[in-house]
Design a protein around this motif. Structure first.
Motif, mmCIF file in Angstrom:
data_model
loop_
_atom_site.group_PDB
_atom_site.id
_atom_site.type_symbol
_atom_site.label_atom_id
_atom_site.label_comp_id
_atom_site.label_asym_id
_atom_site.label_seq_id
_atom_site.Cartn_x
_atom_site.Cartn_y
_atom_site.Cartn_z
ATOM 1 N N THR A 84 0.825 -1.206 0.000
ATOM 2 C CA THR A 84 0.000 0.000 0.000
ATOM 3 C C THR A 84 0.857 1.253 0.000
ATOM 4 N N ALA A 85 0.250 2.347 -0.418
ATOM 5 C CA ALA A 85 0.939 3.636 -0.425
ATOM 6 C C ALA A 85 1.172 4.118 1.007
ATOM 7 N N TYR A 86 2.220 4.888 1.181
ATOM 8 C CA TYR A 86 2.497 5.425 2.518
ATOM 9 C C TYR A 86 1.336 6.268 3.017
ATOM 10 N N GLU A 87 0.694 6.996 2.112
ATOM 11 C CA GLU A 87 -0.434 7.839 2.524
ATOM 12 C C GLU A 87 -1.581 7.009 3.089
ATOM 13 N N GLY A 132 -1.296 -3.833 -6.326
ATOM 14 C CA GLY A 132 -0.670 -3.120 -5.222
ATOM 15 C C GLY A 132 0.099 -1.928 -5.740
ATOM 16 N N ARG A 133 0.717 -1.217 -4.825
ATOM 17 C CA ARG A 133 1.412 0.026 -5.177
ATOM 18 C C ARG A 133 2.758 -0.290 -5.819
ATOM 19 N N MET A 134 2.706 -0.829 -7.037
ATOM 20 C CA MET A 134 3.902 -1.236 -7.762
ATOM 21 C C MET A 134 3.709 -0.912 -9.236
ATOM 22 N N ASP A 135 4.813 -0.711 -9.932
ATOM 23 C CA ASP A 135 4.740 -0.436 -11.357
ATOM 24 C C ASP A 135 5.614 -1.419 -12.128
#
Length: 394
Positions: free
Chosen positions: A25-28, A353-356
């Motif tokens: 997940t994103a830090y935010e 998920g928060r990945m590219d």
């Protein structure tokens, strides 16, 4: 590990989660959980209302024909709530299974005492419209059909639009388990007829675990009073209480709700379902190309590969040991997922998920290093596994 600007290496030395959820997940999103909320407070009730409104909009409900009901617990809690509430006790369900989660739906119905039959396609292939049509024509007692949108035990993206057309044509009711697809794969009520879908906070919207939600046709849930086998999982009662008070019936996962609201903001900023889906497809394509370059092969034919998770055959090389492979991938910063198939040894790599794509390239590189350290000369799967895939895909 190096970093990209938008998708940095997780903080505090956390590995990337190449799983179908929980996920990176994103830090935010994590940061949103640092405040405490009163579950009865007006500000928190407004957060719940906002989440429900935005999820309905994501499903394309412009006419107000649907309601959104959040439910505490993991996704399976919400699946059971949907089945136990929306299927009457004298109903009969056709379950479309091609992996562990379709079979879990059937097992849930068995526990609930709901009559059901199963079309089981095994691990390699999706259920198709003509098969559903034949089953419905043969058994007029079937009232509902359950379809899994993305079967993550194999990675198949099932043709729900095709299935929905057949179910509607036969006058039956479709319930969709979109646990691992909603938010990244289009599921619009204006195009696809269904009575309800179920999903979860910690999947494609990239929140954290703690609640699921059911988007149900208003007339269906209104007529479902008394169906449920359970006090806590009575979706109708949860909806009535939410409509009356703006509150969840029992203590909600307040921090998870706050995190999910932030995750919805990031989802919208990325371009909604279309933007999120495009990134996940790019992740999948990059990952599959990198793994195939090492000699790995996918369980599925390309046309059935979902953008959510990909299943790979274990290499036939006797030096390959999954437990050791797992540990080496973890040392390199990636948590992977074991296989969940009945017929072949496999493992799974998630694309969500928060990945590219840059992270996916690094994951494939890590897999290559792990093979080298294990002394695996070839990542090619057993010949019999490829022959079986080719036979079933023909």
């Amino acid at each position: 590990m190096t970093q990209t600007a938008e998708f940095p290496t997780p903080r505090l030395g956390e590995p990337y989660l190449l799983t179908p959820g929980p996920l990176t997940t994103a830090y935010e999103v994590k940061e949103a959980m640092l405040r405490d909320w009163g579950s009865w407070d007006g500000d928190f009730r407004a957060m719940t209302a906002t989440i429900c409104r935005r999820l309905l909009a994501m499903a394309g409900d412009e006419a107000g024909d649907y309601v959104c009901v959040p439910m505490q617990g993991s996704g399976s809690f919400s699946v059971e709530a949907m089945l136990g509430t929306l299927v009457p006790r004298d109903g009969k369900v056709l379950v479309l299974a091609n992996g562990a989660y379709g079979l879990r739906a059937a097992e849930t119905l068995r526990y609930l005492g709901r009559d059901h039959v199963v079309i089981d396609k095994g691990d390699y292939l999706p259920p198709r419209g003509d098969e559903v049509a034949a089953a419905l024509a043969a058994d007029p007692g079937i009232t509902h059909v359950v379809a899994i949108h993305c079967e993550t035990s194999s990675g198949i993206l099932n043709p729900v639009e095709e299935i929905a057309e057949v179910v509607e044509a036969h006058g039956r009711k479709l319930l969709i388990d979109s646990m691992s697809a909603f938010g990244a794969v289009d599921l619009d009520v204006r195009r696809i007829r269904f009575e309800a879908l179920v999903s979860s906070a910690n999947k494609c919207i990239e929140g954290v675990p703690g609640f699921g939600f059911v988007i149900a046709r208003r007339t269906e849930i209104a007529a479902a009073k008394g169906n449920s086998h359970s006090l806590a999982l009575d979706l109708h009662a949860q909806w009535v209480y939410l409509e009356k008070t703006g509150q969840w019936r029992y203590t909600p996962p307040t921090h998870v709700v706050a995190a999910f609201l932030k995750a919805l903001d990031l989802h919208e900023a990325e371009g909604g379902v279309a933007g999120r889906g495009a990134r996940y497809r790019a992740n999948r394509d990059t990952l599959v190309a990198g793994m195939r370059a090492l000699g790995f092969e996918t369980l599925l034919d390309d046309r059935w590969l979902s953008p959510i998770i990909v299943t790979f055959f274990n290499p036939a090389d006797p030096a390959f040991d999954f437990a050791r492979f797992y540990d080496l991938m973890k040392e390199d910063g990636f948590i992977i997922y074991p296989g969940k198939l009945t017929v072949v040894d496999s493992f799974r790599l998630g694309c969500i998920g928060r990945m590219d794509a840059a992270v996916m390239r690094r994951a494939a590189d890590a897999a290559g290093r792990a093979l080298t350290r294990m002394g695996v000369a070839s990542a090619a799967p057993p010949a019999l596994a490829l022959e079986e895939r080719a036979r079933l895909a023909a």
